[in-house]
Design an enzyme around this catalytic site. Structure first.
Site, short mmCIF file in Angstrom:
data_model
loop_
_atom_site.label_atom_id
_atom_site.label_comp_id
_atom_site.label_asym_id
_atom_site.label_seq_id
_atom_site.Cartn_x
_atom_site.Cartn_y
_atom_site.Cartn_z
N GLY A 177 0.82 -1.20 0.00
CA GLY A 177 0.00 0.00 0.00
C GLY A 177 0.86 1.26 0.00
CD GLU A 178 3.90 2.80 3.10
OE1 GLU A 178 4.84 3.27 2.43
OE2 GLU A 178 4.07 2.23 4.19
N GLY A 179 0.76 3.63 -1.84
CA GLY A 179 1.08 4.09 -3.19
C GLY A 179 2.42 3.57 -3.67
#
Lengths: 342, 342
Positions: free
Chosen positions: A303-305
């Protein structure tokens, strides 16, 4: 997207010094970006990354391998440069901002973090609607504002990221409701549940989608089952599409937000590029529903980009090759001998 | 490779602020590079790209979609910056050198091109041995010298590239002979043959491997069926392995050279990283024979080392994340709650 620039870019790809098609998906990436940027020499110098963080009431059901305090702790880690997306943003020379939509443990005021607290967490979606109507509206609006900041900064690409312990539960529930799928198809280990944990998480999602019954309006589903960060990502994607900013979609969470955005506004789809297929098993189903073929499959599930950030250099390579390679004519290189024995 | 640094890197990956394993293959890439570079903070600042070019007598059989003059023309295009690998080398800040091993059309003397002409072309491998023993020795030696230049430049990674109209025919023939496969399994369209062209090319390869009978010594096969650039790539790979320089393997041609190198010296395998699976259908078989799992599958089929260059930013991301991320302890982030309900 502007079809004229798509056509110009397609023509250019045919006369660059390479066998036609030999750059594979990098050719189509350059052509697509040309159309989205209305520029037959597409570029990705200015990239805007917004990471949305928020806590989830559904953590009360014991659906995550990590304690809920991690959401607030990671906000500090984003700001101090120690998180994966922070490292990648620096590596890419991209702008990184973090939007705090509300954490159970208080997050300190930090440079690079925008405080947009809605509540300490959503409500427990297994028991009641995750958000009130005004909370949903606020979250969508905080996402739209990120898209507007990206526009004002002249961003050529937007990446949305997520942080929120418990958010694969919310994303799976949203996807089940939007696609009419069984939880067993879309629930996975998230940050690291074992088989028993996945089975329990699937039961929690089943209760949630049973609770909302025949709700079919996308925003009603989002209010009932979403997270603040997922709603904000939905708003950011819709806001980017409305403003003509291409979006590079990350993994499972952002894809759930993208699915929500496309259900709400089908034309948003054409502004979406897809970075990677995550190791979270349900991601494949989300990508199929979005008719997406991501560039990478590296088994990432952070996640987090972060997966989107890792894919940026591929798009930059596509642009550099498209813009920088010589044509057969300019380089004095013979093109293939059409009509001759091949 | 140094097992101590592999273990140090593995331990570090476990304490970075992410769920263990969530960076997927980027984690293993960093760990592998740590072992190869004997440094628990691996880096890829200095990359050496050597593109080997040479013509193929087997073009007399009409096995390519492009005229043979393109080999010499592309050497000029490499030097003037218009080729895909030139654009990527600039994008990566990598050193690029071109080694001319002999072209049918004369190549002008150009800056950035080393003239190591062996002959205007190999002999037609369908009819006779492609190289004499001394030609093979020269080609291997020119490759080894490239590895030595990389070592003297302190290269942290070596990329070999190829240019030679007709070279997928030679590479397929080599792979058939080394692996005992039928030409139909390894012959493909190359730069763009149609089905009839592929069938003819397969017949040419069948004649070639029939001609050499039971030859099993790798270097004898290379002399009989190779190209100057494929032999030089074999020498470069062996030279890098001997000098402890990691090699990022490109597509079908370089993989055939890597297969040859590993048959000649099995320990060379551990210095090889694999960038991508090419659209050339036989590449998958070569990768399986090398027990390789490449990072990318983008449908590229250009050669020149271009697919390896496109994969470099993934390895750089792996290093940046490995070196730059905070640990749970340093960032004050809670690790997963072992033993609790997950």
């Amino acid at each position: 997207p502007d079809a004229r620039y798509v056509e110009l870019a397609r023509q250019r790809q045919q006369v660059l010094t390479k066998p036609p098609g030999s750059l594979g998906r990098l050719e189509q990436a350059a052509i697509t970006l040309a159309g989205l940027q209305a520029n037959d020499r597409p570029a990705l110098d200015r990239i805007h990354i917004s990471v949305f963080a928020g806590d989830h009431g559904v953590c009360d059901e014991g659906i995550s391998a990590f304690p809920q305090a991690v959401t607030a702790q990671m906000i500090a880690n984003f700001a101090s440069g120690g998180a994966a997306i922070s490292v990648m943003a620096k590596e890419l020379g991209a702008w990184l901002e973090v939007i705090n939509l509300g954490t159970v443990e208080p997050a300190a005021a930090l440079s690079g973090v925008l405080d947009r607290t809605i509540a300490p967490a959503t409500a427990n979606l297994a028991q009641t609607d995750a958000m009130t109507p005004s909370q949903l509206e606020a979250a969508l609006s905080h996402g739209d504002e990120a898209a507007d900041r990206a526009r004002r900064a002249g961003a050529q690409l937007f990446i949305g990221g997520d942080m929120g312990i418990g958010n694969t539960t919310s994303a799976a529930a949203l996807a089940c409701a939007l696609l009419g799928r069984d939880p067993d198809e879309l629930v996975g280990p998230g940050t690291g549940l074992d088989a028993r944990g996945v089975s329990h998480k699937s039961d929690v999602v089943r209760r949630a989608i049973g609770r909302i019954g025949n709700t079919r309006e996308p925003l009603d589903i989002l209010q009932a089952l979403g997270g603040f960060e997922i709603a904000a990502l939905t708003g950011a994607i819709l806001g980017c599409a409305a403003r003509g900013i291409p979006v590079l979609v990350d993994g499972f969470i952002v894809s759930a937000a993208a699915l929500m955005a496309v259900h709400q506004q089908p034309r948003a789809r054409e502004w979406l590029l897809f970075a990677h297929q995550s190791a979270e098993p349900g991601h494949k189903t989300l990508l199929q529903a979005l008719e997406a073929e991501p560039l990478l499959e590296l088994g990432m599930r952070l996640g987090e980009g972060s997966g989107a950030a890792v894919a940026v250099p591929l798009l930059r390579a596509a642009c550099a090759l498209h813009n920088g390679m010589a044509t057969f004519e300019a380089a004095g290189v013979s093109n293939r001998s059409e009509g001759e024995a091949s």
